[in-house]
Design a protein around this motif. Structure first.
Motif, PDB file in Angstrom:
ATOM      1  N   LEU A   1       0.833  -1.207   0.000  1.00 24.09           N
ATOM      2  CA  LEU A   1       0.000   0.000   0.000  1.00 24.09           C
ATOM      3  C   LEU A   1       0.868   1.258   0.000  1.00 24.09           C
ATOM      4  N   ASP A   2       1.928   1.248   0.797  1.00 23.99           N
ATOM      5  CA  ASP A   2       2.798   2.421   0.852  1.00 23.99           C
ATOM      6  C   ASP A   2       3.507   2.661  -0.477  1.00 23.99           C
ATOM      7  N   LYS A   3       3.925   1.592  -1.139  1.00 18.84           N
ATOM      8  CA  LYS A   3       4.570   1.741  -2.438  1.00 18.84           C
ATOM      9  C   LYS A   3       3.599   2.280  -3.481  1.00 18.84           C
ATOM     10  N   ALA A   4       2.358   1.777  -3.451  1.00 22.09           N
ATOM     11  CA  ALA A   4       1.349   2.255  -4.395  1.00 22.09           C
ATOM     12  C   ALA A   4       1.020   3.714  -4.127  1.00 22.09           C
ATOM     13  N   CYS A   5       1.006   4.086  -2.870  1.00 22.21           N
ATOM     14  CA  CYS A   5       0.720   5.471  -2.494  1.00 22.21           C
ATOM     15  C   CYS A   5       1.871   6.386  -2.937  1.00 22.21           C
ATOM     16  N   LYS A   6       3.076   5.904  -2.777  1.00 17.85           N
ATOM     17  CA  LYS A   6       4.252   6.689  -3.150  1.00 17.85           C
ATOM     18  C   LYS A   6       4.302   6.951  -4.655  1.00 17.85           C
ATOM     19  N   LYS A   7       3.823   6.003  -5.445  1.00 18.40           N
ATOM     20  CA  LYS A   7       3.829   6.141  -6.905  1.00 18.40           C
ATOM     21  C   LYS A   7       2.548   6.768  -7.445  1.00 18.40           C
ATOM     22  N   ASN A   8       1.726   7.318  -6.542  1.00 19.06           N
ATOM     23  CA  ASN A   8       0.462   7.982  -6.901  1.00 19.06           C
ATOM     24  C   ASN A   8      -0.515   7.050  -7.608  1.00 19.06           C
ATOM     25  N   ILE A   9      -0.473   5.777  -7.269  1.00 17.47           N
ATOM     26  CA  ILE A   9      -1.438   4.828  -7.817  1.00 17.47           C
ATOM     27  C   ILE A   9      -2.684   4.840  -6.936  1.00 17.47           C
ATOM     28  N   LEU A  10      -2.469   4.924  -5.626  1.00 22.26           N
ATOM     29  CA  LEU A  10      -3.570   5.057  -4.671  1.00 22.26           C
ATOM     30  C   LEU A  10      -3.440   6.396  -3.956  1.00 22.26           C
ATOM     31  N   HIS A  11      -4.574   6.976  -3.601  1.00 26.32           N
ATOM     32  CA  HIS A  11      -4.560   8.202  -2.810  1.00 26.32           C
ATOM     33  C   HIS A  11      -4.100   7.864  -1.399  1.00 26.32           C
ATOM     34  N   LYS A  12      -3.426   8.806  -0.750  1.00 24.65           N
ATOM     35  CA  LYS A  12      -2.868   8.523   0.575  1.00 24.65           C
ATOM     36  C   LYS A  12      -3.960   8.212   1.594  1.00 24.65           C
ATOM     37  N   ASN A  13      -5.117   8.851   1.475  1.00 24.29           N
ATOM     38  CA  ASN A  13      -6.201   8.563   2.420  1.00 24.29           C
ATOM     39  C   ASN A  13      -6.797   7.181   2.181  1.00 24.29           C
ATOM     40  N   THR A  14      -6.826   6.749   0.931  1.00 29.93           N
ATOM     41  CA  THR A  14      -7.312   5.406   0.621  1.00 29.93           C
ATOM     42  C   THR A  14      -6.398   4.365   1.257  1.00 29.93           C
ATOM     43  N   ALA A  15      -5.096   4.564   1.113  1.00 28.58           N
ATOM     44  CA  ALA A  15      -4.140   3.632   1.710  1.00 28.58           C
ATOM     45  C   ALA A  15      -4.263   3.639   3.230  1.00 28.58           C
ATOM     46  N   ALA A  16      -4.402   4.816   3.808  1.00 23.80           N
ATOM     47  CA  ALA A  16      -4.524   4.923   5.265  1.00 23.80           C
ATOM     48  C   ALA A  16      -5.804   4.241   5.747  1.00 23.80           C
ATOM     49  N   ARG A  17      -6.896   4.404   5.003  1.00 30.64           N
ATOM     50  CA  ARG A  17      -8.164   3.787   5.386  1.00 30.64           C
ATOM     51  C   ARG A  17      -8.058   2.262   5.350  1.00 30.64           C
ATOM     52  N   LYS A  18      -7.468   1.739   4.288  1.00 30.81           N
ATOM     53  CA  LYS A  18      -7.326   0.289   4.168  1.00 30.81           C
ATOM     54  C   LYS A  18      -6.444  -0.258   5.296  1.00 30.81           C
ATOM     55  N   LYS A  19      -5.344   0.420   5.589  1.00 32.98           N
ATOM     56  CA  LYS A  19      -4.448  -0.028   6.646  1.00 32.98           C
ATOM     57  C   LYS A  19      -5.149  -0.014   7.997  1.00 32.98           C
ATOM     58  N   SER A  20      -5.929   1.029   8.248  1.00 34.71           N
ATOM     59  CA  SER A  20      -6.638   1.142   9.512  1.00 34.71           C
ATOM     60  C   SER A  20      -7.680   0.036   9.666  1.00 34.71           C
ATOM     61  N   GLN A  21      -8.419  -0.241   8.610  1.00 39.17           N
ATOM     62  CA  GLN A  21      -9.445  -1.280   8.664  1.00 39.17           C
ATOM     63  C   GLN A  21      -8.828  -2.655   8.911  1.00 39.17           C
ATOM     64  N   LEU A  22      -7.706  -2.935   8.250  1.00 40.06           N
ATOM     65  CA  LEU A  22      -7.059  -4.240   8.423  1.00 40.06           C
ATOM     66  C   LEU A  22      -6.472  -4.385   9.825  1.00 40.06           C
ATOM     67  N   ALA A  23      -5.886  -3.306  10.338  1.00 37.23           N
ATOM     68  CA  ALA A  23      -5.333  -3.361  11.688  1.00 37.23           C
ATOM     69  C   ALA A  23      -6.435  -3.578  12.711  1.00 37.23           C
ATOM     70  N   ALA A  24      -7.597  -2.965  12.481  1.00 37.44           N
ATOM     71  CA  ALA A  24      -8.710  -3.144  13.403  1.00 37.44           C
ATOM     72  C   ALA A  24      -9.202  -4.593  13.387  1.00 37.44           C
ATOM     73  N   LYS A  25      -9.225  -5.210  12.209  1.00 35.83           N
ATOM     74  CA  LYS A  25      -9.640  -6.608  12.121  1.00 35.83           C
ATOM     75  C   LYS A  25      -8.688  -7.518  12.870  1.00 35.83           C
ATOM     76  N   LEU A  26      -7.396  -7.227  12.788  1.00 37.16           N
ATOM     77  CA  LEU A  26      -6.419  -8.047  13.495  1.00 37.16           C
ATOM     78  C   LEU A  26      -6.547  -7.832  15.004  1.00 37.16           C
ATOM     79  N   LYS A  27      -6.819  -6.598  15.419  1.00 34.89           N
ATOM     80  CA  LYS A  27      -6.911  -6.286  16.839  1.00 34.89           C
ATOM     81  C   LYS A  27      -8.123  -6.942  17.491  1.00 34.89           C
ATOM     82  N   ILE A  28      -9.237  -6.987  16.773  1.00 33.68           N
ATOM     83  CA  ILE A  28     -10.462  -7.585  17.303  1.00 33.68           C
ATOM     84  C   ILE A  28     -10.252  -9.068  17.572  1.00 33.68           C
ATOM     85  N   ASP A  29      -9.550  -9.733  16.692  1.00 30.93           N
ATOM     86  CA  ASP A  29      -9.367 -11.181  16.830  1.00 30.93           C
ATOM     87  C   ASP A  29      -8.221 -11.437  17.698  1.00 30.93           C
TER      88      ASP A  29
END
Length: 93
Positions: A65-93
């Motif tokens: 995600l960070d590499k895609a964000c760095k190359k302007n393939i994904l918007h930085k907020n999109t990458a941050a949102r995806k990372k946050s959602q995945l971290a929350a899923k790991l934390k819940i379990d």
């Protein structure tokens, strides 16, 4: 069809960029799916090794995600949102 050299070059560049963008976006989707299946495996087994493997996969997703964000393939907020959602899923379990 393009009529001059610069238009032909733009077509080639757009094709190259489209393929690179597709590669990063599909890699992100694939790694997220692998992470989620590993997380489901951990839920069912409660084995700490499975959680460790999920954390390793999560760091791999973060990297992509960070590499895609760095190359302007994904918007930085999109990458941050995806990372946050995945971290929350790991934390819940």
């Amino acid at each position: 069809m393009a009529n001059n050299k610069s238009a032909l070059k733009r077509i080639q560049i757009n094709k190259r960029n489209r393929l690179e963008n597709r590669f990063y976006k599909s890699s992100v989707r694939t790694k997220i799916k692998r992470f989620l299946t590993q997380l489901e495996e951990y839920k069912s087994s409660q084995n700490p090794i499975d959680k460790y493997n999920a954390q390793i996969l999560l760091s791999s997703v973060y990297s992509t995600l960070d590499k895609a964000c760095k190359k302007n393939i994904l918007h930085k907020n999109t990458a941050a949102r995806k990372k946050s959602q995945l971290a929350a899923k790991l934390k819940i379990d």
